[in-house]
Scaffold this active site. Structure first.
Site, mmCIF file in Angstrom:
data_model
loop_
_atom_site.group_PDB
_atom_site.id
_atom_site.type_symbol
_atom_site.label_atom_id
_atom_site.label_comp_id
_atom_site.label_asym_id
_atom_site.label_seq_id
_atom_site.Cartn_x
_atom_site.Cartn_y
_atom_site.Cartn_z
ATOM 1 N N ASP A 1 -12.907 -27.265 -12.275
ATOM 2 C CA ASP A 1 -12.539 -25.773 -12.448
ATOM 3 C C ASP A 1 -12.026 -25.506 -10.931
ATOM 4 O OD1 ASP A 1 -12.317 -23.030 -13.215
ATOM 5 O OD2 ASP A 1 -14.364 -22.732 -12.359
ATOM 6 N N GLU B 1 -9.277 -27.143 -15.792
ATOM 7 C CA GLU B 1 -9.103 -25.695 -16.413
ATOM 8 C C GLU B 1 -7.567 -25.113 -15.810
ATOM 9 O OE1 GLU B 1 -12.293 -23.299 -17.197
ATOM 10 O OE2 GLU B 1 -11.177 -21.694 -17.625
ATOM 11 N N ASP C 1 -19.071 -21.964 -11.369
ATOM 12 C CA ASP C 1 -18.020 -22.833 -11.234
ATOM 13 C C ASP C 1 -18.100 -24.637 -11.666
ATOM 14 O OD1 ASP C 1 -16.444 -21.227 -10.123
ATOM 15 O OD2 ASP C 1 -16.862 -21.409 -8.321
#
Lengths: 166, 166
Positions: B7, B68, B141
């Site tokens: 992420d 992501e 996260d």
């Protein structure tokens, strides 16, 4: 002092290596554009540009790097792409242990032509004059990269003068 | 099959490595957050995150990577920063010769919870259940990175089913 200037883009990444010689004469060692076709997947594009920059660093051994910090308007899509391209350039320099300086377009104009609102054309004229080359490559990304490299040399001179306490 | 999920952020980069075992059981091998202090110069920040990811790749030997793809609203400043972080993640994977897949937040939700509009909380519940861990790290996260890794495994399963011609 050898400087690698980079004008970052994810499709076209302009680069130029210049060398300052005695009497503040500046010579161009190389310049060009690294291209990554749009149809390539992003990861391949970024790798192609990264590897290309590392090759230039290995071949021309610049001591410092200057990257144009792009003007980001309100287009978030293009800001994302510019951020990617910039990271590739910065990483290539930093992984090769080069100090990396970043300049805004107005700083480049100011430091190359002594005027922050010069046109692109005027900047290129000064770049040509300073490097003593008549015809710069058509690709303006390469000329932009040379401009940011010259800008960095001029900034260094300014810093030296300021440090001397004038 | 080992998957590294990431992420991306320029201050905090979440990561998680998961492994699919027999009977589509999934185990978490590691997860956490790489941090780069805001006061660091950008080039050092990007290098810190890049080197951190390479270390995880070397230690846990994932075979594929899933990143992501952030939702970019109209904030060009933050899009630039996200683009940089994403490039660092993609480059780290691609330089280590990992196939790199990218997923939008809605795809992650859809593929993890079978519903594209799940809340962040619902996604994390499913992640916990799938990995058989009761308490996920506070840092969301890291949990987001695990979610994108699970999303990638589920996408691979879907592809396998589709390729079989059902």
């Amino acid at each position: 002092m050898r400087v690698l200037g980079v004008d970052p883009g994810t499709l076209n990444m302009g680069y130029g290596v210049i060398e300052e010689r005695s009497g503040s004469q500046i010579a161009m060692l190389t310049c060009g554009v690294l291209s990554a076709p749009q149809k390539m997947p992003v990861e391949e594009r970024l790798c192609t540009l990264y590897d290309g920059l590392l090759k230039i660093v290995t071949e021309f051994k610049p001591e410092e790097m200057a990257v144009e910090e792009p003007f980001v308007a309100n287009n978030a899509r293009s800001a994302l792409a510019i951020g990617r391209a910039q990271a590739v350039a910065i990483l290539a320099g930093a992984q090769a242990r080069l100090p990396v300086a970043r300049y805004m377009p107005t700083q480049v104009k100011q430091l190359v032509t002594s005027y922050g609102r010069s046109s692109k054309d005027q900047v290129q004229q000064v770049v040509k004059l300073q490097l003593g080359v008549m015809g710069l490559p058509e690709a303006s990304d390469a000329a932009d990269a040379l401009a940011v490299a010259i800008c960095h040399l001029n900034q260094r001179h300014l810093n030296q003068i300021l440090n001397r306490g004038y």
